[in-house]
Design a protein around this motif. Structure first.
Motif, mmCIF file in Angstrom:
data_model
loop_
_atom_site.group_PDB
_atom_site.id
_atom_site.type_symbol
_atom_site.label_atom_id
_atom_site.label_comp_id
_atom_site.label_asym_id
_atom_site.label_seq_id
_atom_site.Cartn_x
_atom_site.Cartn_y
_atom_site.Cartn_z
ATOM 1 N N TYR A 133 0.828 -0.877 0.066
ATOM 2 C CA TYR A 133 -0.052 0.232 0.046
ATOM 3 C C TYR A 133 0.858 1.188 0.083
ATOM 4 C CZ TYR A 133 -2.398 -4.106 2.012
ATOM 5 O OH TYR A 133 -2.701 -5.225 2.181
ATOM 6 N N HIS A 167 -6.745 -2.974 3.628
ATOM 7 C CA HIS A 167 -5.470 -2.436 3.942
ATOM 8 C C HIS A 167 -5.203 -2.686 5.566
ATOM 9 C CE1 HIS A 167 -2.656 1.303 5.066
ATOM 10 N NE2 HIS A 167 -1.999 0.386 4.260
ATOM 11 N N ASP A 215 -0.698 3.466 7.201
ATOM 12 C CA ASP A 215 0.646 4.140 6.310
ATOM 13 C C ASP A 215 0.572 5.723 6.888
ATOM 14 O OD1 ASP A 215 0.553 2.010 4.719
ATOM 15 O OD2 ASP A 215 -0.551 3.324 3.007
ATOM 16 N N HIS A 258 6.875 6.169 2.108
ATOM 17 C CA HIS A 258 5.939 6.303 3.505
ATOM 18 C C HIS A 258 6.433 4.901 4.040
ATOM 19 C CE1 HIS A 258 3.659 3.305 0.968
ATOM 20 N NE2 HIS A 258 3.168 2.894 1.976
ATOM 21 N N HIS A 288 4.707 1.621 5.880
ATOM 22 C CA HIS A 288 3.400 0.784 6.119
ATOM 23 C C HIS A 288 3.811 -0.168 7.377
ATOM 24 C CE1 HIS A 288 0.230 -2.194 5.140
ATOM 25 N NE2 HIS A 288 0.962 -2.942 5.634
HETATM 26 ZN ZN LIG Z 1 0.220 0.307 3.818
#
Ligand SMILES: [Zn+2]
Length: 467
Positions: A3, A331, A335, A412, A414
């Motif tokens: 993601y 998900h 994030d 980012h 996760h």
């Molecule tokens: Zn993620």
């Protein structure tokens, strides 16, 4: 395969930050406030002083263990308080009921041009005695008095001079003892550092720091308050006007002068109507922890957030449109948007279960915490040097750095949190607490804790009368 940054499927609001995050945010605030306000005098706010009934002061026993030695020439602020033992390692110091049995201390601040003879005559003491003192091999430093230094004269019940103390510098003093108006001993020694207990209380208007400053608290104490309650209260987001705190804390002093703040002993924080309480416990090995009145640890076992400063860009959800795969799917993590290279922190103590490339996750670390818990950190640009499978990590330790490896559209982190293999939402899952108070301390602690919290009651800001 996972993601990424996706603003369309934004983002459960970040409900809590880790204490560390708050620390940084607040540290910045402190700097800003200090820069704005300039240096401020600690302990000058009215509310900061201890109410006489509960006041207590402890001083490290000086080299000579006579009870008189507990006596500190005290300036008026210090006078509200009584004396006991080395509280630094003793949460429940014995109380000494009368710290200065029968000795009346008079303190004189040396002025330019003062001599011992002049001071003695002001106190109607014999000049002859003054000259015998300055002839003494140790006390001869009193020949030349330094302006601004303090001299304290202790008089017995009959009005006779029994002791003279003169500050040489911040740490040392000369002590001269007298009997029947004769000098019997003079020596140089370290000024005993005392610890006295004080209370402070304040209702928060616009900011915690402003309130703390009104209560005369050092920034260090505020940081401690934030770290004690940071597992329950998000000091960046949850604070409301009308919240209030009361704390019982230690202050270190020499000769009645504050030389720094010590620990918080007990604290109460009312946040949006909910009361949180914490009392310090120090075990026999000197380990310190804060517990509530039932003996529960205030500390959680997991940080809420694996970064110091973070922003949730995509929350935990059953169904989310995947921006790379162009499909709806769950998900199962959170994030956090952050620039490449931002340190990623282990959210709990544990061991590295796996570290390396992992398909769409990119560079990934999986930590095991005890038997039930595991955490996962994906898309890292790199790992902390020296870490490998099986390495032990501490909560808050850097394990890697934010990146954009794996199946992502931008840098980012996760983050996943699993309990017995099941994915849980780290933003809402009630993480377990650190160990409660050990059984062998429990009864003593619970009694002590109630006592300590009751010491706060006199300083709580006035309640609005109930209607
Ligand atoms: Zn993620």
């Amino acid at each position: 395969m996972k993601y990424m940054l996706d603003s369309k499927h934004a983002a459960a609001p970040l409900r809590r930050r880790t204490p560390k995050t708050v620390f940084i945010a607040l540290a910045t605030t402190v700097l800003a406030i200090s820069a704005f306000a300039g240096p401020r005098i600690l302990g000058d706010a009215g509310r900061a002083s201890a109410p006489t009934g509960h006041a207590q002061e402890s001083s490290v026993p000086p080299p000579v263990a006579a009870s008189r030695e507990y006596t500190q020439p005290e300036h008026p602020v210090a006078k509200t308080i009584a004396t006991a033992a080395p509280a630094a390692l003793n949460p429940h110091p014995p109380r000494v009921d009368d710290p200065a049995p029968g000795i009346d201390w008079q303190t004189h601040e040396v002025r330019r041009g003062d001599t011992l003879g002049r001071i003695f005559s002001e106190f109607s003491l014999g000049i002859g005695l003054a000259s015998r003192i300055v002839e003494h091999e140790t006390a001869d430093v009193l020949k030349k008095l330094m302006p601004g230094h303090r001299m304290s004269l202790g008089f017995g019940p009959d009005g006779a001079l029994v002791q003279l103390r003169y500050e040489l510098d911040r740490t040392d003093e000369i002590v001269v003892r007298f009997e029947d108006s004769q000098l019997v001993a003079a020596n140089r020694r370290r000024i005993p550092t005392g610890i006295r207990e004080r209370t402070a209380s304040q209702t928060i208007g616009s900011s915690l720091f402003r309130a703390a400053s009104r209560a005369g608290l050092s920034d260090r104490l505020v940081m401690q308050l934030v770290s004690i309650f940071g597992w329950d209260i998000d000091f960046a987001l949850d604070i409301r006007s009308g919240d209030r705190f009361s704390i019982l804390y230690e202050e270190r002093f020499r000769n009645g002068r504050e030389v720094g703040s010590g620990d918080i002993i007990a604290a109460e924080f009312v946040n949006d109507g909910t009361v949180y309480r914490a009392v310090r416990h120090i075990d026999e090995d000197g380990h310190k922890a804060y517990f509530d009145l039932d003996g529960n640890n205030l500390r959680g076992t997991f940080l809420k957030t694996p970064m110091r400063v973070s922003r949730v860009t995509s929350g935990f959800s059953k169904r989310r449109y995947h921006p790379v795969l162009k499909k709806w799917r769950a998900h199962r993590g959170v994030d956090y948007g952050a620039p490449t290279g931002t340190p990623v922190l282990a959210t709990g103590d544990g061991r590295i279960h796996s570290i390396g490339r992992n398909g769409g996750y990119g560079n990934t670390v999986v930590l095991k915490h005890g038997g039930q818990y595991s955490t996962l950190y994906a898309h890292l640009s790199g790992f902390k040097k020296g870490l490998g499978k099986g390495s032990k990590v501490k909560q808050g330790e850097v394990i890697g750095y934010v990146g954009a490896t794996g199946l992502v559209t931008g840098p980012h982190l996760h983050y996943e949190f699993r309990v017995n293999g099941q994915h849980r939402n780290p933003l809402t899952y009630e993480t377990p607490r650190a160990q409660p108070i050990a059984e062998r301390y429990r009864d003593t602690f619970l009694a002590m804790a109630r006592d300590r919290i009751s010491q706060l009651s006199d300083t709580r800001p006035e309640q609005v009368a109930s209607r």
